[in-house]
Scaffold this motif. Structure first.
Motif, short mmCIF file in Angstrom:
data_model
loop_
_atom_site.label_atom_id
_atom_site.label_comp_id
_atom_site.label_asym_id
_atom_site.label_seq_id
_atom_site.Cartn_x
_atom_site.Cartn_y
_atom_site.Cartn_z
N MET A 175 1.20 -1.13 -0.47
CA MET A 175 0.25 0.32 -0.55
C MET A 175 0.57 1.62 0.47
O MET A 175 0.58 2.26 0.01
N GLY A 176 2.12 1.16 -0.27
CA GLY A 176 2.96 2.11 0.02
C GLY A 176 3.28 3.02 1.70
O GLY A 176 3.41 4.03 2.09
N ILE A 177 2.76 2.00 2.59
CA ILE A 177 2.96 2.71 3.90
C ILE A 177 4.24 1.85 4.63
O ILE A 177 4.82 0.19 3.87
N THR A 178 5.15 2.30 5.37
CA THR A 178 6.11 2.10 6.23
C THR A 178 6.05 1.50 7.38
O THR A 178 5.68 2.06 7.71
N PRO A 179 5.73 0.65 7.80
CA PRO A 179 6.15 0.08 8.88
C PRO A 179 6.71 0.75 9.62
O PRO A 179 8.14 0.41 10.03
N ARG A 180 6.81 0.81 11.32
CA ARG A 180 7.44 2.22 12.06
C ARG A 180 7.44 1.50 13.04
O ARG A 180 8.96 1.44 13.58
N LYS A 181 6.83 0.23 13.67
CA LYS A 181 6.97 -0.67 14.60
C LYS A 181 5.96 -1.83 14.73
O LYS A 181 5.34 -2.17 14.45
N LEU A 182 6.68 -3.02 15.41
CA LEU A 182 5.91 -4.07 15.21
C LEU A 182 6.41 -4.70 16.82
O LEU A 182 7.40 -4.59 16.87
N THR A 183 5.40 -4.58 17.51
CA THR A 183 5.81 -4.65 19.07
C THR A 183 4.93 -5.97 18.80
O THR A 183 2.90 -5.83 19.35
N GLU A 184 4.78 -7.26 20.09
CA GLU A 184 4.28 -7.80 20.56
C GLU A 184 3.47 -7.23 22.14
O GLU A 184 3.63 -6.21 23.01
#
Lengths: 330, 328
Positions: B298-307
């Motif tokens: 989608m052209g979106i940058t994931p900046r964070k992925l936490t549990e």
């Protein structure tokens, strides 16, 4: 309740740890002060009049007549000793004291005997304590035997109850048997009590031997050892009673109050109840009150029997307390 | 599955309070097992019954196959950090654990060496000669942890091991627990659900003395695995629908962090993604990979992925209240 799981090494280590840290810093210090103050006050109260008498005699005659001093001690001490030993009632003691001040009654058939000049000659126990053994030491032992059971609860009330309340025992319970903790702490308390008793008796004996000097050193030392053993053994059942209470309640203060009420209450009930109902006197046998003076009896069968009775009381009380400690929530 | 602890129908009543009511569960060997519950749920009672401090009204506990009514058979194999148990205040720190090791048969020098090493692990070696009474609450707690780790126990019960510790010391204790896992089974009770989720592989949740949930953390949170997503911009509705269509994605809610809690916020580009991994053939890594791939497409940058706090959600669901609510 399984005594087979007891571990002598654990009991020894717990006893040492308890004596060194818990007893020394808390209840131990309080007991040490109370016991020393009581023991030395008793000694002071008993020895001081004799020292004053010796001082007066020396001022008047220039020397001390030890024989006369000794006879005076016996004359004064005899009725008191007979009352304390339960050989005579207070009324009889008063009558005897009055009779000693009056001329002998020639109409009395007993006066024909060699003991006529001294009616109390009928009582070998008193003779033994006052004449055969150093009378001052005997008097001190009798008073200590009466008073120390009240003092011992200051040492023994908190054998486990404080650690039950603070849950401190929980650090130990997975490392040793409950029985090892219970008996180890009893032994530590008994060892501390014995050490304090030794300090008191050695101090008094040294004072009598070095300052008062009316008894031969060997007689003093021998009787001091007997008295020390008697008092040390006498403390055991009272410590064991405190063990039961300490293992049964969660509050050290309540344990102390119950210990005082139990030790004093048995004697009070026996004495006061005995005035109304003769059978109430038997209550004193719930604790060693009824036997303990026999620890100072001239007959070996008596003092050995009294010693065994003390050990028997100790054993029974310890087992009752152990049964409670083993099965309760900690 | 080898069992370290087996709890069968355990009940305990204090006066009118039923502290534990017919609780049964099992703790696998070499696991870190979390015991959760609100205050008064019965966690400490359960530990106390397991260590035989308290006598059960009914039921039984076996540790390493031994009924804990015969607790002496477990000497040296089971240890505990009891909650609120006090050390003797007037005694030097070193003396108490040394005394414990001497009971285990060590000589004084051996015991001192062992204890100093363990005190070093919890950062107390430098104060080993001080009296316990002079220590702060946190230091006393670490001393309690140290005594539980002494020797080589096979099962360790830790009742609130990090309560009252600062974050650095709490981290140190958690690291110690992890290090011990290879050779030891550890049961931990805590109010800190994040800590339990991070540390434990199995949990049991108690509420009002009853067991309400028990199992592996993975299994318990499988139907509701939470992840916090931070994106470079907010999702449009269509984009959101596309993400929700990914197999295993249960919901995606917009959130913002405020006052330490996640709240709904329409302007935020922070999201809470809830995954449902309970269906056959779905695993977490695949779902997350699919999710990230779609976001990147989608052209979106994931900046964070936490549990996220999956366990906390589960806890709230089964108890109806947060872990520190209620008293008792």
């Amino acid at each position: 309740m399984n005594l087979k799981t007891l571990n002598a090494r654990h009991i020894w280590l717990i006893s040492l740890h308890w004596s060194r840290h818990a007893v020394r810093s808390g209840a131990g210090l309080v007991y040490l002060m109370i016991a020393l103050v009581f023991g030395l006050s008793v000694a002071h109260a008993v020895i001081m009049p004799v020292e004053q008498l010796m001082s007066v005699q020396k001022e008047q005659t220039g020397h001390t007549d030890r024989e006369a001093i000794h006879n005076t001690i016996i004359a004064v001490g005899r009725p008191i000793a007979q009352f304390v030993l339960g050989l005579k009632s207070m009324t009889e003691v008063s009558e005897q004291a009055a009779a000693q001040e009056q001329p002998p009654n020639v109409g009395d058939p007993r006066m024909a005997t060699p003991e006529a000049a001294d009616p109390a000659r009928f009582d070998p126990w008193t003779d033994f304590l006052l004449e055969d053994r150093p009378a001052l030491l005997s008097a001190i032992f009798l008073i200590l035997a009466f008073g120390m059971p009240f003092a011992i609860s200051f040492l023994a009330f908190n054998q486990v109850t404080g650690d039950i309340q603070s849950h401190g025992l929980r650090y130990l319970l997975l490392r040793t048997e409950r029985g090892n903790i219970y008996f180890g702490r009893f032994l530590g308390t008994a060892a501390f009590s014995t050490a304090v008793m030794a300090v008191i008796i050695v101090t008094i004996t040294l004072y009598l031997g070095l300052r008062v000097r009316i008894y031969p050193a060997a007689a003093l030392a021998g009787w001091a050892v007997h008295g020390f053993l008697a008092l040390a053994i006498l403390m055991l059942p009272y410590i064991a009673v405190c063990s039961i209470l300490s293992a049964s309640v969660d509050s050290p203060f309540l344990s102390l109050v119950l210990a005082k009420l139990t030790i004093g209450g048995v004697l009070l009930l026996a004495v006061l109840g005995g005035l109304k109902w003769e059978s109430m006197r038997l209550i004193k046998y719930a604790l060693p009150w009824g036997w303990q003076n026999h620890l100072l009896h001239p007959e070996p069968s008596h003092w050995l029997g009294a010693g065994l009775a003390c050990l028997l009381y100790t054993g029974v009380f310890l087992m009752l307390g152990y049964a409670r400690f083993e099965t309760r929530d900690l | 599955m080898a069992l370290a602890v087996s709890i069968k129908g355990l009940s305990k009543r204090f006066g009118h309070t039923q502290a534990l009511n017919n609780v049964s569960f099992e703790v696998p060997s070499h696991s870190i097992f979390g015991l959760l519950g609100p205050n008064g749920a019965g966690k400490t009672t359960l530990f106390s019954l397991t260590a035989n401090f308290l006598k059960a009204d009914s039921g039984a506990v076996e540790v390493l196959g031994i009924d804990t009514r015969y607790i002496s058979r477990l000497q040296g194999r089971l240890s505990i950090l009891p909650q609120d148990a006090q050390f003797q205040r007037n005694v030097p720190i070193l003396d108490q654990p040394v005394f414990f090791r001497r009971l285990a048969g060590r000589t004084r020098p051996q015991a001192q060496d062992e204890v100093l090493h363990t005190l070093d692990l919890v950062g107390l070696q430098s104060v080993a000669r001080r009296r316990v009474g002079s220590l702060s609450h946190g230091m006393v707690k670490r001393l309690g942890v140290a005594q539980a780790f002494l020797g080589r126990p096979e099962v360790i019960l830790l009742d609130e091991p990090t309560a009252g510790l600062d974050p650095a010391n709490a981290r140190q204790v958690r690291d110690l627990i992890r290090q011990l896992q290879e050779r030891t089974t550890i049961m931990v009770s805590s109010h800190n659900l994040g800590e339990i989720q991070e540390l434990c592989d199995h949990v049991a949740i108690l509420d009002h003395g009853r067991l309400v949930l028990a199992g592996s953390v993975d299994a318990i949170t499988r139907s509701n695995r939470e992840h916090n997503l931070g994106l470079s911009r907010p999702l449009l509705d269509a984009e959101l629908q596309r993400l929700l269509a990914i197999r295993g994605v249960r919901s995606i809610e917009r959130t913002s962090l405020s006052a330490g809690k996640l709240n709904h916020d329409a302007r935020s580009s922070e999201y809470l993604a809830k995954l449902d991994l309970s269906a056959e053939g779905i695993d977490q890594d695949t779902v997350i990979a699919d999710l990230l791939k779609a976001i990147l497409d989608m052209g979106i940058t994931p900046r964070k992925l936490t549990e996220g706090h999956s366990l906390e959600s589960q806890f709230l669901e089964v108890t109806g209240r947060p872990p520190t609510s209620a008293s008792g």
